[in-house]
Design an enzyme around this catalytic site. Structure first.
Site, PDB file in Angstrom:
ATOM      1  N   ALA A   1     -34.597  40.282  15.139  1.00  2.00           N
ATOM      2  CA  ALA A   1     -33.225  40.686  14.865  1.00  2.00           C
ATOM      3  C   ALA A   1     -33.259  41.532  13.605  1.00  2.00           C
ATOM      4  O   ALA A   1     -34.138  41.355  12.756  1.00  2.00           O
ATOM      5  CB  ALA A   1     -32.362  39.455  14.629  1.00  2.00           C
TER       6      ALA A   1
ATOM      7  N   GLY B   1     -36.394  37.638  17.345  1.00  3.17           N
ATOM      8  CA  GLY B   1     -35.603  38.096  18.493  1.00  3.17           C
ATOM      9  C   GLY B   1     -36.427  38.898  19.493  1.00  3.17           C
ATOM     10  O   GLY B   1     -36.054  38.976  20.669  1.00  3.17           O
TER      11      GLY B   1
ATOM     12  N   GLU C   1     -38.039  36.355  21.581  1.00  2.00           N
ATOM     13  CA  GLU C   1     -36.965  35.765  22.406  1.00  2.00           C
ATOM     14  C   GLU C   1     -36.548  36.709  23.535  1.00  2.00           C
ATOM     15  O   GLU C   1     -36.268  36.266  24.650  1.00  2.00           O
ATOM     16  CB  GLU C   1     -35.777  35.413  21.508  1.00  2.00           C
ATOM     17  CG  GLU C   1     -36.094  34.254  20.572  1.00  2.00           C
ATOM     18  CD  GLU C   1     -35.051  34.052  19.489  1.00  2.00           C
ATOM     19  OE1 GLU C   1     -34.832  34.999  18.687  1.00  2.00           O
ATOM     20  OE2 GLU C   1     -34.438  32.979  19.441  1.00  2.00           O
TER      21      GLU C   1
ATOM     22  N   GLU D   1     -38.719  32.922  11.871  1.00  2.00           N
ATOM     23  CA  GLU D   1     -37.424  32.739  11.196  1.00  2.00           C
ATOM     24  C   GLU D   1     -37.482  31.737  10.058  1.00  2.00           C
ATOM     25  O   GLU D   1     -36.735  31.836   9.086  1.00  2.00           O
ATOM     26  CB  GLU D   1     -36.352  32.281  12.218  1.00  2.00           C
ATOM     27  CG  GLU D   1     -35.911  33.348  13.200  1.00  2.00           C
ATOM     28  CD  GLU D   1     -36.799  33.467  14.419  1.00  2.00           C
ATOM     29  OE1 GLU D   1     -37.891  32.851  14.454  1.00  2.00           O
ATOM     30  OE2 GLU D   1     -36.402  34.186  15.354  1.00  2.00           O
TER      31      GLU D   1
END
Ligand code: COA
Length: 261
Positions: free
Chosen positions: A66, A111, A114, A134
Site C-alpha cells: 500500500a 498489499g 495481498e 507491516e
C-alpha cells in the site's frame, strides 16, 4: 482504456493489467485501487476477455505495498475505510468467474502480496520476494493478508512471516505453496499466458464454477469474522504511537523505535 496508473492490453483474449508506478515500486494508492476496480469490472463484463493477468511495471517490483504516504493523518475510521476498500476490490478479483492470475515480477510486499494472494493462483520470476512487512510499520496487513496467507501457507508459517515481517524468496514461496511456478524473468508472462490458453480451451461455465466452489471451500467470506476482525484491528493500529513512528521512520528512511504505546 485511459488509465493513469495501469497499462491494459487485450492479447489472445487475455487482459494483461500492469500496475504502472515503477518509480514508487508500483505501490497501491487510491488511484490504483479505483482503476483496478474498473479494470476488473471490464474483465468480468467484456466478452472478448476470457482471463486476466496482473503484473507490475519494471524489473524490480510487482507491488511494494500500500502507498505508505497515504497513511499519515488517517484516524481509526478512515484507516478502516481504507482497509475495507482494499477488501472490496480484492474480493472482486477473488470472486471473478474468469481466471485472474498474478505474474509476480519482483517484490510482492504488504498489499502487493495481498493482491497476488487474492488472484486465483500465482507464478513468479526468480527474483521475486514475498512478505507482509507491516509489523515494521507498527501495523498489520489490512487487505486480507491475515486470512489469505494463512489459507495458503498454513497457520504456523503465516504467524512467523507476519510477526517477523521477513521476506521469502521465489523458491521458498514455491515450497510454501504461495506460488505454483517459478520462471526466469523473461519467460514469466509467456508461461502465465500458456497456462491461461489451456484454461481458455475448457468450458467457461465449468471454470467459473470451479472458482466459486474452491472459494467456498477455503474462503472465510467477506462478511465473516476473520476479514471483519482484520479491518477493525488495522484501524486500531492507527491510533498507536508505534504506527506513527513506524510509518514516519519508513518515510524518513531510518529504523523505527517502538515503545508499545
Ligand atoms: N509506499 C510508498 N512508497 C514506496 C513504497 C510504499 N509501500 N515502497 C517503496 N516506495 C517508494 C520509496 O519511498 C522510494 O521513493 P523515493 O525514490 O521517492 O524515495 C521508491 O519507492 C523506491 O523504493 P526504495 O525504498 O528506495 O527501494 P529499495 O530498493 O531501497 O527498497 C523495498 C525496496 C521494497 C525493500 C522498500 O521500498 C520497502 O521496504 N518498501 C515498503 C514495503 C512495505 O513496508 N510495504 C508494506 C506497506 S503497508
Amino acid at each position: 482504456m485511459g488509465y493513469t496508473t495501469l497499462l491494459t492490453i487485450i492479447e489472445n483474449n487475455i487482459c494483461i493489467i500492469t500496475i504502472n508506478r515503477p518509480d514508487k515500486l508500483n505501490a497501491l494508492n487510491k488511484d490504483v485501487f479505483s482503476e483496478l476496480d474498473n479494470a476488473i469490472d471490464e474483465v468480468i463484463k467484456n466478452p472478448e476477455i476470457k482471463s486476466a493477468i496482473i503484473t507490475g511495471s519494471g524489473a524490480k517490483a510487482f507491488v511494494a505495498g500500500a502507498d505508505i504516504t497515504e497513511f499519515s493523518g488517517l484516524n481509526k475510521e478512515q484507516a478502516m475505510a481504507l482497509a475495507q476498500r482494499g477488501h472490496d476490490v480484492f474480493f472482486k478479483i477473488e470472486n471473478s468467474p474468469k481466471p485472474i492470475v498474478a505474474a509476480v515480477n519482483g517484490f510482492a510486499l504488504g498489499g502487493g502480496c495481498e493482491l497476488a494472494m487474492a488472484c486465483h493462483f500465482r507464478l513468479c520470476s526468480e527474483n521475486a520476494k514475498f512478505g507482509q512487512p507491516e509489523v515494521n510499520l507498527g501495523l498489520i496487513p489490512g487487505y486480507g493478508g491475515t486470512q489469505r496467507l494463512t489459507q495458503l501457507v498454513g497457520k504456523g508459517k503465516s504467524m512467523e512471516l507476519q510477526m517477523t515481517g521477513n521476506m521469502v524468496d521465489a523458491n521458498e514461496a514455491l515450497q510454501l505453496g504461495l506460488v505454483n511456478h517459478v520462471t526466469a524473468a523473461d519467460s514469466l508472462l509467456q508461461k502465465t499466458k500458456d497456462i491461461l490458453q489451456v484454461i481458455h480451451a475448457k468450458a467457461p461455465v465449468a471454470v467459473g464454477k470451479i472458482i466459486e466452489c474452491i472459494n467456498t471451500a477455503v474462503v472465510n467470506r467477506g462478511n465473516e469474522s476473520g476479514y471483519k476482525k482484520e479491518v477493525a484491528a488495522f484501524g486500531e493500529c492507527f491510533i498507536t504511537e508505534d504506527m506513527k513512528e513506524g510509518t514516519a521512520a519508513f518515510l524518513e528512511k531510518r529504523k523505527a523505535v517502538f515503545t508499545g504505546k
